[in-house]
Design a protein around this motif. Structure first.
Motif, mmCIF file in Angstrom:
data_model
loop_
_atom_site.group_PDB
_atom_site.id
_atom_site.type_symbol
_atom_site.label_atom_id
_atom_site.label_comp_id
_atom_site.label_asym_id
_atom_site.label_seq_id
_atom_site.Cartn_x
_atom_site.Cartn_y
_atom_site.Cartn_z
ATOM 1 N N ALA A 54 44.673 46.749 42.165
ATOM 2 C CA ALA A 54 46.094 46.679 42.484
ATOM 3 C C ALA A 54 46.336 46.093 43.872
ATOM 4 O O ALA A 54 47.257 45.287 44.067
ATOM 5 C CB ALA A 54 46.712 48.077 42.388
ATOM 6 N N LYS A 55 45.488 46.482 44.823
ATOM 7 C CA LYS A 55 45.633 45.973 46.184
ATOM 8 C C LYS A 55 45.428 44.462 46.227
ATOM 9 O O LYS A 55 46.188 43.738 46.895
ATOM 10 C CB LYS A 55 44.634 46.665 47.101
ATOM 11 N N LYS A 56 44.409 43.966 45.521
ATOM 12 C CA LYS A 56 44.123 42.526 45.529
ATOM 13 C C LYS A 56 45.246 41.735 44.870
ATOM 14 O O LYS A 56 45.610 40.644 45.342
ATOM 15 C CB LYS A 56 42.790 42.248 44.822
ATOM 16 N N VAL A 57 45.785 42.254 43.784
ATOM 17 C CA VAL A 57 46.905 41.568 43.136
ATOM 18 C C VAL A 57 48.076 41.475 44.106
ATOM 19 O O VAL A 57 48.714 40.417 44.247
ATOM 20 C CB VAL A 57 47.319 42.295 41.840
ATOM 21 N N GLY A 58 48.363 42.570 44.812
ATOM 22 C CA GLY A 58 49.450 42.555 45.787
ATOM 23 C C GLY A 58 49.209 41.571 46.911
ATOM 24 O O GLY A 58 50.107 40.823 47.308
ATOM 25 N N GLU A 59 47.968 41.558 47.416
ATOM 26 C CA GLU A 59 47.635 40.657 48.523
ATOM 27 C C GLU A 59 47.739 39.196 48.113
ATOM 28 O O GLU A 59 48.253 38.350 48.862
ATOM 29 C CB GLU A 59 46.215 40.950 49.023
ATOM 30 N N MET A 60 47.255 38.878 46.923
ATOM 31 C CA MET A 60 47.229 37.477 46.486
ATOM 32 C C MET A 60 48.596 36.962 46.045
ATOM 33 O O MET A 60 48.770 35.758 45.849
ATOM 34 C CB MET A 60 46.203 37.285 45.375
ATOM 35 N N THR A 61 49.546 37.869 45.876
ATOM 36 C CA THR A 61 50.892 37.431 45.501
ATOM 37 C C THR A 61 51.906 37.683 46.614
ATOM 38 O O THR A 61 53.114 37.614 46.390
ATOM 39 C CB THR A 61 51.361 38.169 44.233
ATOM 40 N N GLY A 62 51.410 37.975 47.808
ATOM 41 C CA GLY A 62 52.317 38.225 48.916
ATOM 42 C C GLY A 62 53.229 39.417 48.679
ATOM 43 O O GLY A 62 54.357 39.460 49.174
#
Length: 360
Positions: A54-62
């Protein structure tokens, strides 16, 4: 060149390198998903893969694609996540597929079956063999698309109130054992119990069960099994390389843009690798602490291993004769396993055998 065509041709890494990712992400809609886990939050390694994803998805989508993670029992029972994803109650789940072998035994192949592939072999079958293709074909029946969601590596064989000196000691033993392995235990005379991770300690402490397995030293120590059952056995012949999965509702996934789909795939790959690395790093000191605290380590007697292997192979033959889904996937899986074992017995096993005999 049109931006979307550029993204497709250059790939995600190329897009980031070219410095256009922020504009691409900016063009996407804000999305909020819920992820239902089958695991308690106290197990930071196995539940933690959901948080990493979840964290990576958030980071990669700003921050435009947010996924909230929920422990087993928070939104639904730990073993209710497949139905929830199928019905669209939640967009996705993180779980061990073999929990759902009661729906169809083929679920177990997507996680671990007794005397199956180790963690590296499982990843190879999924990504370079036909594993991902075959399992996704199977999961279509449940409105699910899967992504690899971690692997614990080979597990321990569990905690026992009494020593297991021969296969005779299995008879009548009530054991919490995950997934498909319970069927093998049952044929050996045992009484399998399917209990979520957060409820095992109480059952073992109260004597409701005689033995329990979970994962390995790091998680087992957190759950406190050593306090109520002193005998710790290995190897977990039913879990040579159990793979966790992210199950995503097909309709929810197909509604994503190509860019967001690529981000989901990339984030899952990060979480998959992260889990294995954490277990490999944290299990050794945890095992040392357990032994120093009085835990007794035992290897399963040969007759137990032989009986389990014999019953496992018999079950697989029976399933191939009556379950078309199983037969299709298992034939490919077993052929891949045969080739992997041929290779691993040389370089890998040769190196490991020598190194583990050294005093470093």
């Amino acid at each position: 060149m049109e931006r979307r065509n550029f993204v497709r041709q250059a790939g995600l890494a190329g897009v980031f390198a070219a410095g256009v990712a922020p504009a691409v992400v900016h063009a996407q809609a804000n999305i909020r998903w819920r992820l239902a886990s089958s695991f308690p939050k106290s197990l930071d390694t196995i539940f933690g893969a959901a948080d990493v994803f979840a964290k990576k998805v958030g980071e990669m989508t700003g921050g435009k694609f947010q996924i909230s993670t929920h422990a087993g029992g928070e939104l639904m029972p730990a073993f209710g996540v497949v139905d929830a994803v199928k019905e669209g109650t939640v967009e996705m789940a993180h779980t061990a597929p073999y929990y759902f072998h009661g729906k169809d035994e083929t679920f177990a192949i997507g996680c671990a079956i007794p005397f199956g592939l180790n963690s590296r072999q499982m990843t190879a079958w999924m990504l370079e063999g036909n594993g991902l293709k075959l399992m996704r074909e199977f999961y279509k029946q449940y409105n699910i698309i899967n992504f690899l969601g971690g692997n614990t590596g080979a597990q321990m064989g569990g905690w026992y109130r009494k020593e297991v000196k021969s296969v005779a000691d299995i008879k009548g033993m009530k054991m919490r054992i995950g997934g498909f392995a319970g069927r093998v235990l049952e044929r050996m005379g045992g009484v399998p119990q399917n209990i979520p991770g957060g409820e095992i300690y109480q059952a073992l402490e109260k004597g409701t069960i005689d033995a329990a397995e979970w994962v390995g030293p790091y998680d087992d120590q957190k759950l406190g099994f050593n306090k109520v059952a002193p005998n710790y056995y290995y190897p977990g012949w039913w879990e040579g390389g159990p793979q966790l999965d992210f199950f995503i509702n097909t309709k929810s996934f197909e509604a994503l843009t190509p860019e967001y789909k690529a981000i989901v795939e990339a984030a899952a790959a990060v979480a998959h690798n992260d889990m294995q690395a954490k277990y490999d790093a944290r299990n050794p000191p945890a095992l040392r602490q357990l032994v120093q605290g009085g835990t007794k380590l035992f290897r399963f007697p040969k007759d137990v291993m032989d009986a389990a292997f014999k019953e496992s192979m018999a079950i697989y033959s029976e399933l191939s004769a009556k379950n078309p889904n199983w037969k299709k996937v298992y034939e490919d899986y077993s052929a891949f396993r045969r080739d992997q074992n041929l290779w691993f017995r040389f370089a890998e096993a040769g190196f490991d055998d020598f190194m583990q005999a050294q005093k470093l």
